[in-house]
Design a protein around this motif. Structure first.
Motif, PDB file in Angstrom:
ATOM      1  N   LEU A   1      -2.979   7.114   5.464  1.00  0.00           N
ATOM      2  CA  LEU A   1      -2.235   7.444   6.678  1.00  0.00           C
ATOM      3  C   LEU A   1      -1.870   6.200   7.477  1.00  0.00           C
ATOM      4  CD1 LEU A   1      -1.065   9.633   8.501  1.00  0.00           C
ATOM      5  CD2 LEU A   1      -3.318   9.858   9.579  1.00  0.00           C
ATOM      6  N   ASP A   2      -2.753   5.212   7.532  1.00  0.00           N
ATOM      7  CA  ASP A   2      -2.444   3.985   8.267  1.00  0.00           C
ATOM      8  C   ASP A   2      -1.227   3.282   7.678  1.00  0.00           C
ATOM      9  OD1 ASP A   2      -4.483   4.341  10.080  1.00  0.00           O
ATOM     10  OD2 ASP A   2      -5.889   3.013   9.054  1.00  0.00           O
ATOM     11  N   THR A   3      -1.161   3.229   6.355  1.00  0.00           N
ATOM     12  CA  THR A   3       0.002   2.617   5.698  1.00  0.00           C
ATOM     13  C   THR A   3       1.267   3.408   6.009  1.00  0.00           C
ATOM     14  OG1 THR A   3      -1.351   1.737   3.901  1.00  0.00           O
ATOM     15  CG2 THR A   3       1.013   1.969   3.482  1.00  0.00           C
ATOM     16  N   TRP A   4       1.172   4.730   5.907  1.00  0.00           N
ATOM     17  CA  TRP A   4       2.334   5.585   6.216  1.00  0.00           C
ATOM     18  C   TRP A   4       2.857   5.307   7.628  1.00  0.00           C
ATOM     19  CZ3 TRP A   4       5.702   8.955   4.052  1.00  0.00           C
ATOM     20  CH2 TRP A   4       6.398   9.809   4.910  1.00  0.00           C
ATOM     21  N   ARG A   5       1.956   5.282   8.602  1.00  0.00           N
ATOM     22  CA  ARG A   5       2.377   5.063   9.985  1.00  0.00           C
ATOM     23  C   ARG A   5       2.957   3.666  10.172  1.00  0.00           C
ATOM     24  NH1 ARG A   5      -2.861   8.134  12.685  1.00  0.00           N
ATOM     25  NH2 ARG A   5      -1.856  10.183  12.872  1.00  0.00           N
ATOM     26  N   ARG A   6       2.358   2.668   9.538  1.00  0.00           N
ATOM     27  CA  ARG A   6       2.857   1.303   9.647  1.00  0.00           C
ATOM     28  C   ARG A   6       4.272   1.196   9.072  1.00  0.00           C
ATOM     29  NH1 ARG A   6      -1.318  -0.776   7.739  1.00  0.00           N
ATOM     30  NH2 ARG A   6      -0.743  -1.002   5.552  1.00  0.00           N
ATOM     31  N   VAL A   7       4.505   1.837   7.934  1.00  0.00           N
ATOM     32  CA  VAL A   7       5.828   1.805   7.295  1.00  0.00           C
ATOM     33  C   VAL A   7       6.859   2.556   8.128  1.00  0.00           C
ATOM     34  CG1 VAL A   7       7.123   2.601   5.279  1.00  0.00           C
ATOM     35  CG2 VAL A   7       4.919   1.444   4.974  1.00  0.00           C
ATOM     36  N   GLN A   8       6.478   3.706   8.685  1.00  0.00           N
ATOM     37  CA  GLN A   8       7.421   4.462   9.522  1.00  0.00           C
ATOM     38  C   GLN A   8       7.777   3.685  10.786  1.00  0.00           C
ATOM     39  OE1 GLN A   8       8.782   7.272   8.139  1.00  0.00           O
ATOM     40  NE2 GLN A   8       7.422   6.623   6.479  1.00  0.00           N
ATOM     41  N   ASP A   9       6.780   3.078  11.420  1.00  0.00           N
ATOM     42  CA  ASP A   9       7.040   2.295  12.630  1.00  0.00           C
ATOM     43  C   ASP A   9       7.982   1.131  12.346  1.00  0.00           C
ATOM     44  OD1 ASP A   9       5.614   3.857  14.355  1.00  0.00           O
ATOM     45  OD2 ASP A   9       3.867   2.534  14.477  1.00  0.00           O
ATOM     46  N   ALA A  10       7.697   0.393  11.282  1.00  0.00           N
ATOM     47  CA  ALA A  10       8.493  -0.805  10.980  1.00  0.00           C
ATOM     48  C   ALA A  10       9.920  -0.461  10.589  1.00  0.00           C
ATOM     49  CB  ALA A  10       7.824  -1.605   9.864  1.00  0.00           C
ATOM     50  N   ASN A  11      10.111   0.622   9.850  1.00  0.00           N
ATOM     51  CA  ASN A  11      11.425   0.916   9.285  1.00  0.00           C
ATOM     52  C   ASN A  11      12.250   1.936  10.055  1.00  0.00           C
ATOM     53  OD1 ASN A  11      11.473  -0.588   6.563  1.00  0.00           O
ATOM     54  ND2 ASN A  11       9.493   0.428   6.528  1.00  0.00           N
TER      55      ASN A  11
ATOM     56  N   GLY B   1       0.801  -1.223   0.000  1.00  0.00           N
ATOM     57  CA  GLY B   1       0.000   0.000   0.000  1.00  0.00           C
ATOM     58  C   GLY B   1       0.831   1.268   0.000  1.00  0.00           C
ATOM     59  N   ASP B   2       2.153   1.130   0.066  1.00  0.00           N
ATOM     60  CA  ASP B   2       3.071   2.263   0.079  1.00  0.00           C
ATOM     61  C   ASP B   2       3.387   2.641  -1.361  1.00  0.00           C
ATOM     62  OD1 ASP B   2       4.939   4.182   0.686  1.00  0.00           O
ATOM     63  OD2 ASP B   2       6.495   2.764   1.292  1.00  0.00           O
ATOM     64  N   LEU B   3       2.703   3.666  -1.859  1.00  0.00           N
ATOM     65  CA  LEU B   3       2.797   4.038  -3.267  1.00  0.00           C
ATOM     66  C   LEU B   3       3.289   5.474  -3.368  1.00  0.00           C
ATOM     67  CD1 LEU B   3      -0.673   2.474  -4.137  1.00  0.00           C
ATOM     68  CD2 LEU B   3       1.575   1.446  -4.592  1.00  0.00           C
ATOM     69  N   SER B   4       2.840   6.186  -4.369  1.00  0.00           N
ATOM     70  CA  SER B   4       3.052   7.620  -4.401  1.00  0.00           C
ATOM     71  C   SER B   4       2.435   8.227  -3.148  1.00  0.00           C
ATOM     72  CB  SER B   4       2.398   8.221  -5.646  1.00  0.00           C
ATOM     73  OG  SER B   4       2.212   9.617  -5.492  1.00  0.00           O
ATOM     74  N   LEU B   5       3.007   9.297  -2.657  1.00  0.00           N
ATOM     75  CA  LEU B   5       2.493   9.930  -1.450  1.00  0.00           C
ATOM     76  C   LEU B   5       1.015  10.307  -1.604  1.00  0.00           C
ATOM     77  CD1 LEU B   5       3.966  10.603   1.219  1.00  0.00           C
ATOM     78  CD2 LEU B   5       4.006  12.975   0.474  1.00  0.00           C
ATOM     79  N   LEU B   6       0.624  10.643  -2.817  1.00  0.00           N
ATOM     80  CA  LEU B   6      -0.756  11.045  -3.062  1.00  0.00           C
ATOM     81  C   LEU B   6      -1.725   9.875  -3.017  1.00  0.00           C
ATOM     82  CD1 LEU B   6      -0.179  13.552  -6.010  1.00  0.00           C
ATOM     83  CD2 LEU B   6      -0.332  14.045  -3.560  1.00  0.00           C
ATOM     84  N   ASP B   7      -1.178   8.662  -3.099  1.00  0.00           N
ATOM     85  CA  ASP B   7      -2.018   7.462  -3.143  1.00  0.00           C
ATOM     86  C   ASP B   7      -1.842   6.567  -1.922  1.00  0.00           C
ATOM     87  OD1 ASP B   7      -3.003   8.113  -5.740  1.00  0.00           O
ATOM     88  OD2 ASP B   7      -1.094   7.425  -6.582  1.00  0.00           O
ATOM     89  N   THR B   8      -1.131   7.039  -0.912  1.00  0.00           N
ATOM     90  CA  THR B   8      -0.850   6.235   0.285  1.00  0.00           C
ATOM     91  C   THR B   8      -1.700   6.750   1.443  1.00  0.00           C
ATOM     92  OG1 THR B   8       1.425   5.859  -0.438  1.00  0.00           O
ATOM     93  CG2 THR B   8       0.937   5.482   1.892  1.00  0.00           C
TER      94      THR B   8
END
Length: 249
Positions: free
Chosen positions: A94-104, A85-92
């Motif tokens: 907020l839940d995906t963004w937070r999940r990716v930031q937490d994991a990485n 679900g991590d795509l272009s910023l315009l297509d991502t």
């Protein structure tokens, strides 16, 4: 070589292919390996299942390692997530963004936060942290995984800051900017999009994936005394991708 003889080496993200390769390299050079992953696994002399985005679990992990083995010498933070679900910023979302930031990124922050006091407490004070980042942290990319790239850029900056902050304590902190490494997960990214790999290979100066042995050797070098004068650095392991404007025909 026995560069890690008697040294306690924690490998986070140990169940991944790169994590397993690094753990095997540390063990082959005499290290006592503690493998950590969010899923059950069998990596290391001590295998631990823990969620590195949970601060209580991270704190308990390092306390237990030192209580069991007496000290801590090396930490390799290989944790990471590439989310579909991590795509272009315009297509991502907020839940995906937070999940990716937490994991990485959050996982690396917590691992460093709770490992460093033990590394500084080792006699003599010192040791090494190696963080897995990505060549995407160093360039602009027009496609996908913008959250992942932003998180890995955060890992690089955290590495720089922490490396400088700890430089006189004897604790070294470095990162590896991984390019495409030949793992099943990496190949699956391209296999989902027929023809995508051929398009990428045109722009890879060496025209191939990096190997697991090359990945493990680079991490082992940065974690060893051979890299004793290297800290706060991000070392590219990308076959020249980020340095190439054009490549030979």
């Amino acid at each position: 070589m026995t560069r890690f003889a008697g040294r306690v080496c924690v490998v986070n993200g140990a169940a991944s292919e790169i994590g397993r390769a690094v753990a095997a390299r540390f063990a082959a050079e005499g290290g006592v390996v503690v493998g950590v992953d969010v899923i059950g696994h069998d990596v290391g002399e001590q295998s631990v299942q823990a969620d590195l985005t949970d601060e209580a679990q991270v704190r308990a992990l390092y306390d237990d390692v030192v209580a069991t083995h007496g000290h801590l010498d090396v930490v390799y933070n290989n944790v990471g997530l590439m989310d579909r679900g991590d795509l272009s910023l315009l297509d991502t979302d907020l839940d995906t963004w937070r999940r990716v930031q937490d994991a990485n990124l959050t996982s690396v922050f917590l691992s460093c936060k709770h490992a460093v006091p033990h590394l500084r407490g080792t006699e003599p004070s010192g040791g090494a942290i190696v963080n897995a980042a990505s060549f995407l942290a160093d360039i602009g990319a027009a496609t996908a995984q913008m959250g992942y790239a932003a998180a890995k850029a955060g890992v690089v900056q955290l590495t720089r800051d922490l490396g400088v902050h700890l430089a006189r304590s004897g604790v070294r902190v470095n990162a590896v900017l991984f390019g495409p490494i030949d793992t099943a997960a990496q190949r699956a990214v391209f296999e989902r999009n027929p023809g995508a790999l051929d398009k990428r290979l045109v722009h890879w100066p060496m025209g191939r994936f990096g190997t697991l042995d090359e990945a493990a050797a680079t991490v082992a070098f940065l974690a060893s005394d051979d890299a004793g004068f290297i800290t706060a650095s991000a070392i590219p392991l990308d076959g020249g991708i980020t340095e190439a404007f054009t490549v030979p025909d």
